[in-house]
Design a protein around this motif. Structure first.
Motif, short mmCIF file in Angstrom:
data_model
loop_
_atom_site.label_atom_id
_atom_site.label_comp_id
_atom_site.label_asym_id
_atom_site.label_seq_id
_atom_site.Cartn_x
_atom_site.Cartn_y
_atom_site.Cartn_z
N SER A 9 29.28 -92.93 -50.53
CA SER A 9 27.99 -92.48 -50.99
C SER A 9 27.22 -92.34 -52.25
O SER A 9 27.70 -94.03 -52.68
CB SER A 9 27.18 -90.86 -50.02
OG SER A 9 26.02 -90.68 -50.51
N LYS A 10 26.89 -91.85 -53.08
CA LYS A 10 26.43 -91.98 -54.24
C LYS A 10 26.16 -93.60 -54.95
O LYS A 10 24.60 -94.22 -55.18
CB LYS A 10 27.94 -91.56 -55.25
CG LYS A 10 27.31 -90.16 -55.95
CD LYS A 10 28.78 -89.64 -56.38
CE LYS A 10 28.07 -87.49 -56.46
NZ LYS A 10 29.21 -86.82 -56.07
N GLY A 11 27.28 -93.70 -55.17
CA GLY A 11 26.68 -96.36 -55.67
C GLY A 11 26.34 -96.67 -54.54
O GLY A 11 25.52 -97.78 -54.57
N TYR B 71 36.94 -81.49 -54.91
CA TYR B 71 35.39 -81.10 -54.93
C TYR B 71 34.90 -82.45 -53.79
O TYR B 71 34.85 -83.92 -53.89
CB TYR B 71 34.25 -81.50 -56.09
CG TYR B 71 32.77 -81.23 -55.82
CD1 TYR B 71 32.57 -80.08 -55.81
CD2 TYR B 71 32.60 -82.62 -55.38
CE1 TYR B 71 31.29 -80.01 -55.47
CE2 TYR B 71 30.87 -82.41 -54.24
CZ TYR B 71 30.30 -80.77 -54.88
OH TYR B 71 28.92 -81.00 -54.13
N HIS B 72 34.28 -82.42 -52.68
CA HIS B 72 34.02 -83.05 -51.68
C HIS B 72 32.56 -82.74 -51.72
O HIS B 72 32.28 -83.24 -50.15
CB HIS B 72 35.07 -82.73 -50.61
CG HIS B 72 36.28 -83.37 -50.82
ND1 HIS B 72 36.30 -84.54 -51.36
CD2 HIS B 72 37.90 -82.74 -51.17
CE1 HIS B 72 37.69 -84.61 -50.98
NE2 HIS B 72 38.76 -83.46 -51.22
N GLY B 73 31.82 -81.87 -51.84
CA GLY B 73 30.77 -81.35 -51.29
C GLY B 73 30.06 -80.11 -51.31
O GLY B 73 30.98 -79.51 -51.14
N ASN C 277 24.28 -88.68 -47.01
CA ASN C 277 24.96 -87.83 -48.25
C ASN C 277 26.54 -87.49 -48.39
O ASN C 277 27.34 -87.77 -47.43
CB ASN C 277 24.81 -86.74 -49.25
CG ASN C 277 24.55 -85.44 -48.02
OD1 ASN C 277 25.26 -84.92 -47.76
ND2 ASN C 277 23.25 -85.15 -47.63
N GLY C 278 26.55 -87.50 -49.48
CA GLY C 278 28.08 -87.76 -49.70
C GLY C 278 28.94 -86.66 -48.78
O GLY C 278 29.62 -86.38 -47.93
N SER C 279 28.19 -85.11 -48.88
CA SER C 279 29.31 -83.90 -48.04
C SER C 279 28.86 -84.30 -46.88
O SER C 279 29.68 -83.92 -46.30
CB SER C 279 27.99 -82.96 -48.28
OG SER C 279 27.75 -82.29 -49.66
N THR C 280 27.86 -84.76 -46.30
CA THR C 280 27.77 -85.12 -44.78
C THR C 280 28.61 -86.29 -44.27
O THR C 280 29.23 -86.05 -43.16
CB THR C 280 26.56 -85.70 -44.15
OG1 THR C 280 25.77 -86.75 -45.01
CG2 THR C 280 25.25 -84.46 -44.26
N ALA D 48 40.32 -90.59 -47.53
CA ALA D 48 39.62 -91.69 -48.77
C ALA D 48 38.52 -91.09 -49.61
O ALA D 48 37.16 -91.85 -48.28
CB ALA D 48 39.76 -92.90 -49.25
N ASP D 49 38.16 -89.94 -50.25
CA ASP D 49 36.67 -89.62 -50.34
C ASP D 49 36.57 -90.16 -51.98
O ASP D 49 36.63 -89.70 -52.67
CB ASP D 49 36.68 -88.17 -50.81
CG ASP D 49 35.53 -87.70 -51.00
OD1 ASP D 49 34.26 -88.50 -51.34
OD2 ASP D 49 34.93 -86.22 -51.11
N GLU D 50 36.07 -91.49 -50.97
CA GLU D 50 35.10 -92.35 -52.38
C GLU D 50 33.82 -92.26 -53.11
O GLU D 50 33.75 -93.01 -53.50
CB GLU D 50 36.40 -93.85 -52.22
CG GLU D 50 37.54 -94.29 -52.08
CD GLU D 50 38.13 -95.70 -52.75
OE1 GLU D 50 37.11 -95.76 -53.61
OE2 GLU D 50 39.12 -95.99 -53.15
C1 PLP Z 1 29.09 -85.95 -54.87
C2 PLP Z 1 30.29 -86.26 -54.49
C3 PLP Z 1 30.74 -85.33 -52.80
C4 PLP Z 1 28.84 -84.76 -52.52
O1 PLP Z 1 28.17 -86.27 -52.29
P1 PLP Z 1 26.75 -85.46 -52.07
O2 PLP Z 1 25.74 -86.46 -52.19
O3 PLP Z 1 26.50 -84.11 -53.32
O4 PLP Z 1 26.57 -84.03 -50.82
C5 PLP Z 1 31.67 -85.96 -52.13
N1 PLP Z 1 32.88 -85.99 -52.79
C6 PLP Z 1 32.92 -86.32 -53.99
C7 PLP Z 1 34.05 -86.76 -54.14
C8 PLP Z 1 31.69 -86.44 -54.52
O5 PLP Z 1 31.82 -86.75 -55.63
#
Ligand code: PLP
Length: 421
Positions: free
Chosen positions: A262-264, A142-144, A109-112, A233-235
């Motif tokens: 992650s996400k998309g 916000y990074h998770g 996921n995004g956090s990991t 870069a947290d995309e």
């Molecule tokens: C949502 C998000 C995260 C965390 O992702 P999860 O899958 O919810 O753990 C990290 N960085 C950004 C920029 C986010 O929008």
């Protein structure tokens, strides 16, 4: 008992005060931009189900690929073994990213994905025998929700109970014309201690959908580059077309060393995260010394079903129609923004790519916890629209397949809300 009542007995929902939570709405089906509840009520998913769904729900192409993969190989340990979907996804993804991204590390996921990026940077300097431990991040980032990701996120009501346990981070303001040189000087002063700078390019998501200009981010990245500070870069939110280009960093001159996605990624079908890096980072872990190994991994690393969902989602993303849809949403958002920006209830309004943000004027100090949030949330839900305000901030972040009619319907609902709430 209804499903909502059964839910209440056994479920603890995310980001929800369970004491007075409204009954959770049972969803039975999704199709395109719509989800349907058990009574057949239709909702427009205007927030892409927490920003993950880019091509609409139950997309037939993704569904077919996932179902084929389920009948072939559902999962296999990813240490000592590999599989076609993981390799193919890396082969297709890396060339799409701006800069020379050469390796993919899979997570859940995004956090990991963020945790891995931070560990890559910190251990990179360790492996080179020049340990550095300071990390630079934006104040409202916000990074998770895992501890490392929380540490590099802005301190907020989300992190409050844990603040004393979060590691120290150098937080800087979002750059603008006025403060850019001050920020550049600050980074230069810190340079020898700073391992990396982590940022959400162009738009800080959960921190309030705050937007800032590519040229000022570039100015910060130039200083990072000069001072050998690694750039992450947290995309996770901005990736896969959200900001109008496939990746927000395409709008920059400088190229990050690491991307978190992650996400998309899976089209919103299932969880998967990736951290990509350049060979410069990767090579610092190659050694006869076993201590230089990146000792990180998750049970479900590179799950084949999730990889196949991502490949199918990429197929759709790369169709010319998808980019046309993204441009169409961008243009319509821009027009709507002009219509409402001077309304007396609109404190600020902005848009980037497929995201439009309207901050409600409340007349006093507002916060994420404001009552207005619940009023707005219920108002739109009643009209069959899922919009989840961040306090007094409403945003539309739709699947790219949303029709002009549905966009117009959401816009007009927002206009009525501006009159009525
Ligand atoms: C949502 C998000 C995260 C965390 O992702 P999860 O899958 O919810 O753990 C990290 N960085 C950004 C920029 C986010 O929008």
């Amino acid at each position: 008992m209804s499903l909502s009542e059964r839910d209440k007995k056994v479920i603890w929902h995310p980001y929800t005060q369970m004491k007075n939570a409204l009954p959770h709405i049972p969803i039975v089906r999704g199709e395109g931009v719509y989800v349907f509840d058990e009574n057949g009520k239709r909702y427009i998913d205007a927030v892409s189900s927490w920003w993950v769904n880019i091509h609409g729900h139950s997309h037939p192409h993704i569904a077919q690929k996932v179902s084929e993969q389920l009948n072939t190989l559902e999962h296999v340990i990813f240490a000592g073994f590999t599989h076609e979907p993981a390799v193919l996804l890396a082969e297709r993804l890396l060339p799409l990213l701006p800069g020379q991204q050469e390796k993919v590390f899979y997570t859940d996921n995004g956090s990991t994905a963020v945790e891995v990026a931070l560990k890559m940077c910190l251990q990179y300097w360790n492996n080179l025998g020049k340990p550095k431990t300071k990390i630079l991040a934006f104040k409202n980032a916000y990074h998770g929700d895992t501890f490392g990701a929380m540490s590099v996120s802005g301190r907020s009501i989300f992190t409050d109970p844990f603040n004393s346990l979060l590691f120290d981070v150098e937080f800087i303001d979002l750059p603008n014309e006025q403060n850019i040189s001050v920020l550049q000087t600050r980074i230069t002063e810190l340079k020898s201690e700073v391992a990396c700078f982590i940022f959400e390019p162009l738009i800080l998501g959960a921190g309030g959908m705050l937007m800032y200009e590519a040229k000022y981010l570039d100015a910060l990245l130039s200083v990072c580059k000069e001072n050998d500070i690694l750039m992450i870069a947290d995309e996770v939110m901005t990736g896969f077309g959200r900001t109008g280009t496939y990746f927000a960093c395409e709008k920059l001159e400088n190229r990050p060393d690491i991307f978190c996605l992650s996400k998309g990624l899976t089209g919103g079908t299932m969880p998967l995260g990736v951290t990509t890096c350049t060979n410069r980072i990767f090579n610092a872990f190659l050694s006869d010394d076993k201590l230089k190994t990146l000792y990180h991994g998750h049970s479900f690393t590179a799950n084949p079903i999730a990889c196949v969902a991502s490949l199918a989602s990429l197929d759709i993303l790369l169709e010319s129609k998808t980019l046309e849809n993204i441009k169409r949403i961008e243009t319509k958002h821009a027009t709507f923004l002009n219509e409402i920006k001077d309304h007396k209830k609109v404190k600020t309004a902005r848009h980037t790519g497929t995201i439009i943000v309207i901050e409600w004027e409340t007349g006093d100090e507002t916060s994420y916890l404001s009552e207005l949030r619940n009023l707005l949330y219920a108002y739109f839900l009643d009209k069959g629209i899922i919009l989840r305000p961040l306090g007094n901030i409403i945003y539309i972040l739709p699947p790219y397949v949303i029709s002009n009619e549905d966009l117009d319907y959401i816009y007009s609902a927002i206009k009525s809300a501006l009159e009525e709430i």
